[in-house]
Design a protein around this motif. Structure first.
Motif, PDB file in Angstrom:
ATOM      1  N   PRO A   1     -16.647 -10.362  46.077  1.00 26.87           N
ATOM      2  CA  PRO A   1     -17.270  -9.119  46.727  1.00 26.87           C
ATOM      3  C   PRO A   1     -16.007  -8.399  47.037  1.00 26.87           C
ATOM      4  N   PHE A   2     -16.335  -7.180  47.242  1.00 19.80           N
ATOM      5  CA  PHE A   2     -15.091  -6.255  47.878  1.00 19.80           C
ATOM      6  C   PHE A   2     -15.601  -5.260  48.836  1.00 19.80           C
ATOM      7  N   SER A   3     -15.313  -5.531  50.168  1.00 16.08           N
ATOM      8  CA  SER A   3     -15.954  -4.575  51.345  1.00 16.08           C
ATOM      9  C   SER A   3     -15.429  -3.113  51.576  1.00 16.08           C
ATOM     10  N   GLY A   4     -15.462  -2.732  50.335  1.00 13.48           N
ATOM     11  CA  GLY A   4     -14.961  -1.106  50.641  1.00 13.48           C
ATOM     12  C   GLY A   4     -15.669  -0.361  51.661  1.00 13.48           C
ATOM     13  N   SER A   5     -15.199   0.578  52.046  1.00 15.94           N
ATOM     14  CA  SER A   5     -15.746   1.505  52.929  1.00 15.94           C
ATOM     15  C   SER A   5     -14.951   3.001  52.908  1.00 15.94           C
ATOM     16  N   PRO A   6     -15.439   4.018  53.331  1.00 17.71           N
ATOM     17  CA  PRO A   6     -14.768   5.472  53.320  1.00 17.71           C
ATOM     18  C   PRO A   6     -13.702   5.258  54.412  1.00 17.71           C
ATOM     19  N   GLU A   7     -13.766   4.857  55.463  1.00 22.44           N
ATOM     20  CA  GLU A   7     -12.618   4.447  56.438  1.00 22.44           C
ATOM     21  C   GLU A   7     -11.573   3.662  55.810  1.00 22.44           C
ATOM     22  N   LYS A   8     -11.816   2.678  55.136  1.00 20.30           N
ATOM     23  CA  LYS A   8     -10.806   1.889  54.542  1.00 20.30           C
ATOM     24  C   LYS A   8      -9.906   2.732  53.340  1.00 20.30           C
ATOM     25  N   GLN A   9     -10.651   3.389  52.706  1.00 20.89           N
ATOM     26  CA  GLN A   9     -10.226   4.570  51.690  1.00 20.89           C
ATOM     27  C   GLN A   9      -9.101   5.448  52.397  1.00 20.89           C
ATOM     28  N   ARG A  10      -9.749   6.129  53.474  1.00 22.96           N
ATOM     29  CA  ARG A  10      -9.031   7.137  54.239  1.00 22.96           C
ATOM     30  C   ARG A  10      -7.652   6.441  54.556  1.00 22.96           C
ATOM     31  N   ASP A  11      -7.920   5.087  55.461  1.00 22.53           N
ATOM     32  CA  ASP A  11      -6.599   4.489  55.894  1.00 22.53           C
ATOM     33  C   ASP A  11      -5.352   4.297  54.720  1.00 22.53           C
ATOM     34  N   PHE A  12      -6.127   3.735  53.437  1.00 22.97           N
ATOM     35  CA  PHE A  12      -4.914   3.571  52.246  1.00 22.97           C
ATOM     36  C   PHE A  12      -4.505   4.803  52.014  1.00 22.97           C
ATOM     37  N   THR A  13      -5.271   6.145  51.646  1.00 24.91           N
ATOM     38  CA  THR A  13      -4.936   7.300  51.376  1.00 24.91           C
ATOM     39  C   THR A  13      -3.669   7.997  52.279  1.00 24.91           C
TER      40      THR A  13
ATOM     41  N   ARG B   1     -15.789   2.762  40.129  1.00 18.74           N
ATOM     42  CA  ARG B   1     -17.077   3.565  39.932  1.00 18.74           C
ATOM     43  C   ARG B   1     -16.845   4.419  41.462  1.00 18.74           C
ATOM     44  N   ASP B   2     -16.726   3.506  42.638  1.00 20.27           N
ATOM     45  CA  ASP B   2     -16.832   4.482  43.876  1.00 20.27           C
ATOM     46  C   ASP B   2     -15.477   4.539  44.555  1.00 20.27           C
ATOM     47  N   THR B   3     -14.502   5.308  43.995  1.00 16.90           N
ATOM     48  CA  THR B   3     -12.995   5.587  44.209  1.00 16.90           C
ATOM     49  C   THR B   3     -12.813   6.798  44.820  1.00 16.90           C
ATOM     50  N   GLY B   4     -13.897   7.838  44.345  1.00 13.47           N
ATOM     51  CA  GLY B   4     -13.702   9.294  44.308  1.00 13.47           C
ATOM     52  C   GLY B   4     -13.473   9.622  45.941  1.00 13.47           C
ATOM     53  N   PHE B   5     -13.006  11.041  45.873  1.00 20.81           N
ATOM     54  CA  PHE B   5     -12.931  11.490  47.395  1.00 20.81           C
ATOM     55  C   PHE B   5     -14.040  12.307  47.835  1.00 20.81           C
ATOM     56  N   TYR B   6     -15.042  12.475  46.600  1.00 21.86           N
ATOM     57  CA  TYR B   6     -16.421  12.727  46.763  1.00 21.86           C
ATOM     58  C   TYR B   6     -17.366  11.698  46.162  1.00 21.86           C
ATOM     59  N   ASP B   7     -18.424  11.408  46.908  1.00 18.65           N
ATOM     60  CA  ASP B   7     -19.392  10.327  46.527  1.00 18.65           C
ATOM     61  C   ASP B   7     -20.255  10.889  45.363  1.00 18.65           C
ATOM     62  N   GLU B   8     -21.013  10.002  44.909  1.00 16.02           N
ATOM     63  CA  GLU B   8     -21.801  10.296  43.657  1.00 16.02           C
ATOM     64  C   GLU B   8     -22.707  11.570  43.893  1.00 16.02           C
TER      65      GLU B   8
ATOM     66  N   GLY C   1     -21.701  14.237  45.643  1.00 17.66           N
ATOM     67  CA  GLY C   1     -20.719  15.292  45.862  1.00 17.66           C
ATOM     68  C   GLY C   1     -20.312  15.639  47.342  1.00 17.66           C
ATOM     69  N   LYS C   2     -20.659  14.387  48.181  1.00 17.25           N
ATOM     70  CA  LYS C   2     -20.472  14.650  49.608  1.00 17.25           C
ATOM     71  C   LYS C   2     -18.813  14.113  49.793  1.00 17.25           C
ATOM     72  N   PRO C   3     -18.057  14.920  50.547  1.00 18.11           N
ATOM     73  CA  PRO C   3     -16.767  14.651  50.633  1.00 18.11           C
ATOM     74  C   PRO C   3     -16.718  13.271  51.526  1.00 18.11           C
ATOM     75  N   ARG C   4     -15.547  12.696  51.249  1.00 16.59           N
ATOM     76  CA  ARG C   4     -15.354  11.512  52.211  1.00 16.59           C
ATOM     77  C   ARG C   4     -14.235  11.752  53.041  1.00 16.59           C
ATOM     78  N   PRO C   5     -13.917  10.875  53.967  1.00 15.42           N
ATOM     79  CA  PRO C   5     -12.838  11.375  55.071  1.00 15.42           C
ATOM     80  C   PRO C   5     -11.317  11.375  54.261  1.00 15.42           C
ATOM     81  N   ALA C   6     -11.175  10.629  53.261  1.00 15.32           N
ATOM     82  CA  ALA C   6      -9.744  10.706  52.672  1.00 15.32           C
ATOM     83  C   ALA C   6      -9.505  11.924  51.903  1.00 15.32           C
ATOM     84  N   LEU C   7     -10.296  12.766  51.649  1.00 13.72           N
ATOM     85  CA  LEU C   7     -10.403  14.170  51.067  1.00 13.72           C
ATOM     86  C   LEU C   7      -9.586  14.861  52.029  1.00 13.72           C
TER      87      LEU C   7
END
Length: 199
Positions: free
Chosen positions: A120-132, A172-179, A181-187
């Motif tokens: 498993p991988f427990s990705g999240s918009p917050e983790k993506q934002r912090d990584f970015t 698949r789910d690494t975009g700055f917009y989700d599937e 088209g909603k923007p994520r915090p990393a954007l």
């Protein structure tokens, strides 16, 4: 003036091998091997890493070093956060300019079955934002020539159209917009760096 262009025989193969050498040395592992070692991986495509033995040989032929960085696909994958010193260690791999030619961090959880075991991988918009944010801060600090992110928007529809491939799932789910088209915090983080004056 010496020709700084690499020999036509100097080529890179996807998967981290370097072949050819203007000085006639045998093929060996490239800087990617060193990067994978930094990230805790022990093999590349099933081949044991030998510590980036050709890095010193390769650098004189380069003006810039490009690194593809997806740390969640290494042993960092199992950690909740990327190691605090990873980015500074990455940019210390060479004294030449280091650019990030491709990077990503998954913003949703997923799981694959590998040899009968769920991974498993427990990705999240917050983790993506912090990584970015950490990646771009380090890139700015070390004056990276550029940073490229893997995809701007999740590609769920494409993934489904191609049979829900396991090999494509991690990205698949690494975009700055989700599937949808909603923007994520990393954007917002990305845009804040785009607005900075160029140096």
């Amino acid at each position: 003036m010496a020709n700084r262009n690499p020999s036509p025989r100097t080529r890179f193969k996807p998967g981290a091998e370097w072949t050819g050498n203007a000085k006639g040395r045998p093929p060996g592992r490239s800087i990617t091997a060193k990067l994978c070692e930094l990230l805790g991986a022990s093999t590349i495509n099933g081949v044991p890493i030998e510590g980036g033995k050709t890095l010193a040989d390769l650098l004189p032929s380069l003006d810039i070093v490009g690194i593809s960085l997806h740390p969640f696909l290494s042993t960092v994958h199992f950690a909740e956060t990327v190691p605090a010193d990873m980015f500074d260690r990455l940019f210390a791999l060479a004294k030449k300019p280091i650019a990030i030619t491709e990077s990503s961090y998954c913003a949703q959880p997923w799981s694959l079955t590998v040899n009968g075991t769920a991974v498993p991988f427990s990705g999240s918009p917050e983790k993506q934002r912090d990584f970015t944010a950490r990646l771009l801060a380090a890139a700015a600090r070390h004056r990276a020539p550029f940073v490229v992110m893997f995809t701007i928007r999740d590609y769920d529809a494409l993934w489904k159209a191609f049979g829900k491939s396991d090999s494509a799932l991690p990205w698949r789910d690494t975009g700055f917009y989700d599937e949808d088209g909603k923007p994520r915090p990393a954007l917002e983080v990305w845009d804040s760096y785009l607005k900075r004056p160029r140096r």
